[in-house]
Design an enzyme around this catalytic site. Structure first.
Site, PDB file in Angstrom:
ATOM      1  N   SER A  34       1.036  -1.093  -0.212  1.00 35.73           N
ATOM      2  CA  SER A  34       0.094  -0.153  -0.114  1.00 35.73           C
ATOM      3  C   SER A  34       0.575   1.051  -0.413  1.00 35.73           C
ATOM      4  O   SER A  34       2.153   0.819   0.295  1.00 35.73           O
ATOM      5  CB  SER A  34      -0.919  -0.128   1.340  1.00 35.73           C
ATOM      6  OG  SER A  34      -1.547   1.147   1.556  1.00 35.73           O
TER       7      SER A  34
ATOM      8  N   TYR B  53      -2.621  -0.529  10.425  1.00 35.66           N
ATOM      9  CA  TYR B  53      -2.110  -1.164   9.562  1.00 35.66           C
ATOM     10  C   TYR B  53      -0.686  -1.113   8.503  1.00 35.66           C
ATOM     11  O   TYR B  53      -0.156  -1.628   7.728  1.00 35.66           O
ATOM     12  CB  TYR B  53      -3.755  -0.825   8.780  1.00 35.66           C
ATOM     13  CG  TYR B  53      -3.460  -0.827   6.563  1.00 35.66           C
ATOM     14  CD1 TYR B  53      -4.177  -2.024   6.775  1.00 35.66           C
ATOM     15  CD2 TYR B  53      -2.584   0.160   5.944  1.00 35.66           C
ATOM     16  CE1 TYR B  53      -4.560  -1.743   5.316  1.00 35.66           C
ATOM     17  CE2 TYR B  53      -2.958  -0.415   5.031  1.00 35.66           C
ATOM     18  CZ  TYR B  53      -3.985  -1.308   3.854  1.00 35.66           C
ATOM     19  OH  TYR B  53      -4.056  -1.056   2.899  1.00 35.66           O
TER      20      TYR B  53
END
Length: 287
Positions: A168, A181
């Site tokens: 990401s 995350y």
């Protein structure tokens, strides 16, 4: 636009969305294992790989969603096949079992670790059980999957294959309220490089990093971020998510799936330990 008028549904996947590559390893004898295959990017990637002629084994805890992915593969009349295996990625025995199931379908050459989840909270307020769950799914499980899959890839006639990890933009930088995350995605960078270091050039490791993709997970994140920050969902999209981007639209799951297709293909044989960063200008144009 008022929140109640916003269309936060994920775009419908169509055959025309998918990249198709003529590749010597893209046939039904070659197997790709895709985690998180019941929805979103995982479903799109499973369908894209099946549409390129591969035999795909999809792992997910959502058995009904896996059936839905299989239905899409059938509707698209893909040249490959899809087999869904209900899998708890936090259970080592389940992970080992789905890798074995994939290996039984042919030559296991490709693994796409895509399964993920999100929880929005500050570090001070982050529940440790959520932290542990996110890290289990997005960092420990990819490690375990790679550990189980590598011997099978190395057992093929030429050791050719690749393990790809869904990273990401948050594997490149940090924002607030996503500490687990961010920790997981930064950890995947190290795991990707470790796979490349041990792969002897034929078994490759690479990651895929994108910005915001309109998936069911992202829809939930928009709603959670709006509640956490006390702003509207429209403000989350325009200011929080797309404010820094140069490309002012979210990606579609198919666009991400196509990156996995390319990364697994022979055209990407020099992609090893690296990251496919398709971020709309988030990371390198900070302001």
């Amino acid at each position: 636009m008022p929140d109640q008028e916003m269309d936060l549904s994920a775009p419908e996947l169509t055959p025309d969305d998918l990249l198709r590559i003529d590749d010597p390893y893209f046939d039904t004898d070659s197997v790709a294992l895709v985690t998180g295959a019941a929805s979103g990017i995982g479903r799109a990637t499973a369908v894209a790989l099946a549409s390129n002629g591969l035999t795909v084994v999809g792992a997910d805890i959502d058995a009904e969603g896996l059936d839905g992915t299989g239905d899409v593969v059938s509707e698209f009349d893909a040249g490959g096949a899809f087999h869904g295996v209900e899998t708890d990625l936090t259970d080592d025995e389940d992970v080992e079992a789905v890798v074995e199931a994939a290996a039984e379908e042919g030559d296991l050459r490709f693994v796409a670790n895509i399964a993920g989840m999100q929880h929005i909270a500050s570090i001070a307020e982050f529940p440790m059980e959520k932290y542990d769950l996110l890290l289990d799914i997005m960092l420990r499980s990819p490690f375990k999957t790679a550990q189980a899959a590598i011997p099978h890839i190395e057992a093929t006639d030429d050791d050719v294959g690749a393990i790809a990890n869904m990273s990401s933009v948050h594997g490149h930088y940090a924002t607030k309220d996503k500490p687990a995350y961010i920790a997981a995605k930064h950890g995947l960078t190290g795991l990707t490089r470790a796979i490349a270091a041990e792969g002897n050039g034929t078994l490759r490791g690479f990651s895929v990093s994108v910005g915001y993709v309109l998936t069911p997970l992202m829809i939930n994140q928009i709603e959670d971020t709006a509640a956490e920050r006390g702003i509207s969902k429209q403000e989350v999209i325009e200011d929080v998510m797309l404010g820094q981007a140069r490309t002012k639209e979210m990606m579609a799951p198919a666009e991400v799936a196509n990156l996995f297709v390319f990364g697994f293909s022979s055209h990407a044989k020099h992609l090893n330990g690296g990251d496919l960063l398709f971020d709309g200008g988030y990371v390198h144009t900070y302001e």
